[in-house]
Design a protein around this motif. Structure first.
Motif, PDB file in Angstrom:
ATOM      1  N   ILE A  90      -8.432   1.079   4.536  1.00  0.00           N
ATOM      2  CA  ILE A  90      -7.679  -0.165   4.716  1.00  0.00           C
ATOM      3  C   ILE A  90      -6.789  -0.113   5.956  1.00  0.00           C
ATOM      4  CG2 ILE A  90      -5.881  -1.619   3.706  1.00  0.00           C
ATOM      5  CD1 ILE A  90      -7.155  -1.142   0.990  1.00  0.00           C
ATOM      6  N   GLY A  91      -6.112   1.002   6.190  1.00  0.00           N
ATOM      7  CA  GLY A  91      -5.255   1.107   7.372  1.00  0.00           C
ATOM      8  C   GLY A  91      -6.032   0.939   8.662  1.00  0.00           C
ATOM      9  N   LEU A  92      -7.228   1.506   8.724  1.00  0.00           N
ATOM     10  CA  LEU A  92      -8.068   1.375   9.925  1.00  0.00           C
ATOM     11  C   LEU A  92      -8.542  -0.062  10.096  1.00  0.00           C
ATOM     12  CD1 LEU A  92      -9.082   3.519  12.032  1.00  0.00           C
ATOM     13  CD2 LEU A  92     -11.304   3.332  10.917  1.00  0.00           C
ATOM     14  N   LEU A  93      -8.847  -0.731   8.982  1.00  0.00           N
ATOM     15  CA  LEU A  93      -9.220  -2.143   9.051  1.00  0.00           C
ATOM     16  C   LEU A  93      -8.055  -2.999   9.540  1.00  0.00           C
ATOM     17  CD1 LEU A  93     -11.294  -2.452   5.754  1.00  0.00           C
ATOM     18  CD2 LEU A  93     -12.186  -2.716   8.075  1.00  0.00           C
ATOM     19  N   PHE A  94      -6.839  -2.668   9.116  1.00  0.00           N
ATOM     20  CA  PHE A  94      -5.651  -3.356   9.643  1.00  0.00           C
ATOM     21  C   PHE A  94      -5.637  -3.268  11.164  1.00  0.00           C
ATOM     22  CE2 PHE A  94      -2.410  -2.896   5.904  1.00  0.00           C
ATOM     23  CZ  PHE A  94      -3.252  -3.609   5.080  1.00  0.00           C
ATOM     24  N   ALA A  95      -5.807  -2.043  11.667  1.00  0.00           N
ATOM     25  CA  ALA A  95      -5.772  -1.828  13.112  1.00  0.00           C
ATOM     26  C   ALA A  95      -6.878  -2.621  13.804  1.00  0.00           C
ATOM     27  CB  ALA A  95      -5.908  -0.335  13.416  1.00  0.00           C
ATOM     28  N   ASN A  96      -8.045  -2.652  13.225  1.00  0.00           N
ATOM     29  CA  ASN A  96      -9.169  -3.412  13.770  1.00  0.00           C
ATOM     30  C   ASN A  96      -8.787  -4.882  13.918  1.00  0.00           C
ATOM     31  OD1 ASN A  96     -11.707  -4.288  14.541  1.00  0.00           O
ATOM     32  ND2 ASN A  96     -12.734  -3.676  12.650  1.00  0.00           N
ATOM     33  N   TYR A  97      -8.206  -5.431  12.860  1.00  0.00           N
ATOM     34  CA  TYR A  97      -7.815  -6.850  12.889  1.00  0.00           C
ATOM     35  C   TYR A  97      -6.765  -7.101  13.969  1.00  0.00           C
ATOM     36  CZ  TYR A  97      -5.997 -11.375  11.537  1.00  0.00           C
ATOM     37  OH  TYR A  97      -5.597 -12.687  11.565  1.00  0.00           O
ATOM     38  N   MET A 105       0.830  -1.203   0.000  1.00  0.00           N
ATOM     39  CA  MET A 105       0.000   0.000   0.000  1.00  0.00           C
ATOM     40  C   MET A 105       0.866   1.255   0.000  1.00  0.00           C
ATOM     41  SD  MET A 105      -3.051  -1.125  -0.274  1.00  0.00           S
ATOM     42  CE  MET A 105      -3.953   0.411  -0.071  1.00  0.00           C
ATOM     43  N   LEU A 106       2.022   1.213   0.648  1.00  0.00           N
ATOM     44  CA  LEU A 106       2.950   2.349   0.589  1.00  0.00           C
ATOM     45  C   LEU A 106       3.447   2.540  -0.837  1.00  0.00           C
ATOM     46  CD1 LEU A 106       5.034   1.804   3.857  1.00  0.00           C
ATOM     47  CD2 LEU A 106       3.172   3.424   3.482  1.00  0.00           C
ATOM     48  N   ARG A 107       3.753   1.437  -1.512  1.00  0.00           N
ATOM     49  CA  ARG A 107       4.158   1.525  -2.916  1.00  0.00           C
ATOM     50  C   ARG A 107       3.017   2.069  -3.758  1.00  0.00           C
ATOM     51  NH1 ARG A 107       6.572  -3.236  -6.733  1.00  0.00           N
ATOM     52  NH2 ARG A 107       8.484  -2.462  -5.792  1.00  0.00           N
ATOM     53  N   LEU A 108       1.803   1.611  -3.490  1.00  0.00           N
ATOM     54  CA  LEU A 108       0.651   2.090  -4.246  1.00  0.00           C
ATOM     55  C   LEU A 108       0.503   3.597  -4.103  1.00  0.00           C
ATOM     56  CD1 LEU A 108      -1.896   1.591  -5.918  1.00  0.00           C
ATOM     57  CD2 LEU A 108      -3.103   1.009  -3.800  1.00  0.00           C
ATOM     58  N   GLY A 109       0.739   4.113  -2.890  1.00  0.00           N
ATOM     59  CA  GLY A 109       0.675   5.555  -2.689  1.00  0.00           C
ATOM     60  C   GLY A 109       1.686   6.292  -3.548  1.00  0.00           C
ATOM     61  N   THR A 110       2.903   5.737  -3.639  1.00  0.00           N
ATOM     62  CA  THR A 110       3.940   6.342  -4.483  1.00  0.00           C
ATOM     63  C   THR A 110       3.527   6.318  -5.948  1.00  0.00           C
ATOM     64  OG1 THR A 110       5.669   5.684  -2.926  1.00  0.00           O
ATOM     65  CG2 THR A 110       6.363   6.205  -5.172  1.00  0.00           C
ATOM     66  N   LEU A 111       3.009   5.176  -6.400  1.00  0.00           N
ATOM     67  CA  LEU A 111       2.573   5.046  -7.785  1.00  0.00           C
ATOM     68  C   LEU A 111       1.426   6.004  -8.092  1.00  0.00           C
ATOM     69  CD1 LEU A 111       2.668   1.157  -8.138  1.00  0.00           C
ATOM     70  CD2 LEU A 111       4.234   2.768  -9.209  1.00  0.00           C
ATOM     71  N   TRP A 112       0.520   6.157  -7.140  1.00  0.00           N
ATOM     72  CA  TRP A 112      -0.626   7.046  -7.326  1.00  0.00           C
ATOM     73  C   TRP A 112      -0.173   8.489  -7.452  1.00  0.00           C
ATOM     74  CZ3 TRP A 112      -5.685   6.968  -8.413  1.00  0.00           C
ATOM     75  CH2 TRP A 112      -6.447   8.096  -8.091  1.00  0.00           C
ATOM     76  N   LEU A 113       0.716   8.914  -6.554  1.00  0.00           N
ATOM     77  CA  LEU A 113       1.180  10.297  -6.576  1.00  0.00           C
ATOM     78  C   LEU A 113       1.975  10.609  -7.840  1.00  0.00           C
ATOM     79  CD1 LEU A 113       2.250  10.712  -2.845  1.00  0.00           C
ATOM     80  CD2 LEU A 113       0.303  11.797  -3.965  1.00  0.00           C
ATOM     81  N   SER A 114       2.677   9.609  -8.378  1.00  0.00           N
ATOM     82  CA  SER A 114       3.478   9.826  -9.578  1.00  0.00           C
ATOM     83  C   SER A 114       2.654   9.716 -10.856  1.00  0.00           C
ATOM     84  CB  SER A 114       4.629   8.814  -9.629  1.00  0.00           C
ATOM     85  OG  SER A 114       4.127   7.512  -9.868  1.00  0.00           O
ATOM     86  N   GLY A 115       1.375   9.340 -10.732  1.00  0.00           N
ATOM     87  CA  GLY A 115       0.535   9.176 -11.915  1.00  0.00           C
ATOM     88  C   GLY A 115       0.735   7.860 -12.621  1.00  0.00           C
ATOM     89  N   SER A 116       1.471   6.922 -11.993  1.00  0.00           N
ATOM     90  CA  SER A 116       1.755   5.631 -12.622  1.00  0.00           C
ATOM     91  C   SER A 116       0.602   4.645 -12.487  1.00  0.00           C
ATOM     92  CB  SER A 116       3.023   5.019 -12.010  1.00  0.00           C
ATOM     93  OG  SER A 116       4.126   5.883 -12.172  1.00  0.00           O
TER      94      SER A 116
END
Length: 294
Positions: free
Chosen positions: A191-198, A133-144
């Motif tokens: 998703i991050g909040l769901l991680f914490a819930n689990y 998900m951290l990688r996805l954030g990078t890809l999203w910000l770069s327009g990839s």
């Protein structure tokens, strides 16, 4: 279609740009476009190919000359076969990236099944999905990555986490703490909040889960009713930076008797100063340690 430089391919795959140029010349693997100034540019297909190669070659099972001769379907089949064995975590993250770029649900489901069977669900979350998900954030910000790809993979991951939460035993341990989990108004990245819930439920704590986009006054109402030991939130896109200081001050003022745990891009990446009463979680490992010691 997204456009990548050779440096983008190096960053995303871990294969040096110099090596990619050699492969391009020797094996004809990549077919870049060129700008008016003769700079190589690559598209989605080239990125997927390079990610496949990175995984297949890293295991040492295939030489680059063999990979170059494979069809797309042969490369995908070999990738799935390897995922049933002992792929390292970085390779599994690469494989999930490919399933996202291809919008390939069958591939995602098979990879996820193999990973969970081998490592368990919590390692799947912490070692693979969180860095992914951290990688996805990078890809999203770069327009990839486009909205369709981001929505596709986020929806599938969200389904997996909710299904795992539904299977958990809801009993509490004698020393259980009460956690209230929410996202601020306008925040939809759950998703991050769901991680914490689990993580918290797996350690037999009590969780009041209020989910996405909660108006502030409703948070205060829930706090008054439940009087939780902790309030936890993830600030990915909200509150916006200009509103953040006021929002944090309101939290401290209106939530006087609970410990406040916050994380997310808006706090971590933007470097906001926070009131002393608020604890910023810088990793999910911090939350795990807190949950284990209570």
């Amino acid at each position: 279609m997204s456009v990548y430089s050779i440096k983008d391919l190096e960053h995303l795959s871990g294969i040096k740009a110099h090596t990619l140029r050699i492969w391009e010349q020797r094996y004809g693997i990549l077919n870049p476009e060129r700008t008016d100034t003769n700079i190589r540019t690559y598209g989605d297909e080239e990125l997927k190919l390079v990610l496949n190669i990175a995984i297949l070659q890293s295991r040492g099972d295939f030489k680059i000359s063999e990979i170059a001769k494979m069809s797309d379907s042969e490369r995908s089949a070999n990738l799935l076969r390897l995922s049933e064995g002992n792929l390292h975590f970085p390779d599994q993250i690469q494989a999930l990236t490919i399933s996202m770029l291809e919008l390939n649900e069958a591939m995602f489901q098979q990879l996820t099944k193999n990973i969970i069977q081998k490592h368990g669900f919590e390692d799947y979350l912490i070692q693979i999905i969180h860095p992914f998900m951290l990688r996805l954030g990078t890809l999203w910000l770069s327009g990839s990555v486009g909205p369709a790809q981001e929505h596709f993979i986020s929806h599938l991951i969200r389904q997996k986490v909710i299904a795992a939460i539904d299977q958990q035993d809801l009993s509490f341990k004698p020393t259980a703490k009460k956690f209230l989990l929410y996202l601020p108004e306008g925040e939809l990245h759950e998703i991050g909040l769901l991680f914490a819930n689990y993580i918290l439920r797996a350690r037999k704590h009590q969780v009041i889960y209020l989910g996405q986009s909660l108006p502030f006054e409703e948070l205060v109402l829930a706090y008054d009713i439940h009087q939780p030991d902790y309030i936890l939130s993830v600030f990915t896109s909200q509150p916006n930076p200009d509103d953040m200081p006021d929002y944090l001050e309101k939290l401290v003022e209106r939530i006087p008797n609970s410990k406040i745990l916050l994380t997310g891009y808006q706090l971590l990446a933007l470097g906001h100063e926070v009131p002393e009463k608020i604890h910023v979680l810088r990793s999910f490992q911090e939350l795990i340690e807190l949950a284990n010691t209570n």
